[in-house]
Design a protein around this motif. Structure first.
Motif: not given
Length: 300
Positions: A73-77, A130-137, A165-175, A213-215
């Protein structure tokens, strides 16, 4: 009911997990304070998830990381917050939502000798996921790109926007998480050995590669979206061009039929049975003349 679970490991070491930091009891808070310090307790039990950070001293390390949210029920980002405090004898891990990486570390707890080893292994597990999830994306983006460029429409354009939007949300925390790992790798804390700092440096490089990779993915999605927009715009322009040609052809025909449709004396060919044929011929001739001019001008 207590939300603090203490598990011994190594030689006199303790792994403490706060399963729901928002629901700790006064007894849990006192036990945590006895092991750590007030600043650590404030961060470990903070209701609002703090941003990734690291604070180190000679005696302890306090850090905040973010992991992929795999909860139903949660979004991965919407990444889950994981707060970690450790000293030479204890390591405390605080979370408000289940984190799979913590469960994996607990299963391997008997293989670790020090809290630092647990901390390094935990961060490694977080980056693995995190790497596994980004590879899936990345794989889903490949599929979306093929479909979008094969048959571009608003649906595929919206799908690309959702990926962005998903990548922007991930990048906001991963930076800031990358900066957290850099802080740890440069720490002079007595808890960290030279090998530990080298491992943390490699994890910093790993975090940097994830951000790169996100960029790259975000830039790729921007190019795909621009291509879809260009194709849709070109398709619309062609449709508008076709409508313009049709309008241009029928404009003089409408003028001719309107002119011969007025009900006044003096209209030519009203007394001959060939009048309708003559008017039709004029319309055809006018249409042919306009098409010839357009072709000569290379408009069609």
């Amino acid at each position: 009911m207590s939300n603090l679970v203490n598990t011994p490991f190594g030689k006199g070491m303790t792994f403490s997990e706060i399963e729901k930091c928002r629901e700790v009891t006064p007894a849990d808070r006192k036990a945590i304070l006895d092991m750590s310090d007030p600043q650590a307790v404030q961060t470990l039990l903070m209701v609002t998830p703090p941003r990734p950070k690291a604070i180190t001293t000679d005696e302890d390390i306090l850090m905040v990381l973010r992991g992929i949210n795999f909860n139903a029920g949660s979004r991965s980002e919407d990444m889950v917050s994981l707060r970690i405090w450790l000293n030479a004898k204890h390591i405390i891990v605080s979370q408000n939502l289940p984190v799979r990486s913590v469960d994996v570390i607990q299963e391997r707890l008997a293989t670790y000798a020090t809290p630092v080893e647990v901390m390094i292994s935990l961060t490694d597990e977080i980056f693995n996921r995190i790497e596994s999830h980004i590879s899936e994306i990345d794989g889903r983006v490949d599929e979306a790109e093929d479909l979008a460029l094969e048959n571009p429409d608003q649906k595929h354009r919206a799908q690309i926007m959702n990926f962005r939007r998903e990548l922007i949300a991930l990048r906001r925390y991963l930076l800031p998480q990358r900066e957290t790992m850099m802080t740890l790798s440069r720490s002079t804390s007595k808890l960290l050995s030279g090998d530990d700092r080298e491992t943390l440096t490699n994890q910093y490089y790993r975090a940097a590669r994830i951000c790169d990779q996100l960029d790259a993915l975000r830039e790729r999605l921007s190019l795909i979206q621009e291509e879809i927009t260009a194709i849709l715009s070109d398709r619309m322009n062609k449709n508008m061009y076709l409508l313009s040609i049709i309008s241009l052809v029928f404009l003089p025909l409408g003028f001719i039929t309107g002119l011969f449709g007025i009900n006044v004396d003096g209209m030519p060919w009203t007394g001959t049975p060939l009048g309708f044929v003559i008017v039709c011929g004029l319309c055809i001739a006018a249409a042919g003349f306009i098409l010839a001019v357009m072709r000569k001008q290379k408009w069609i």
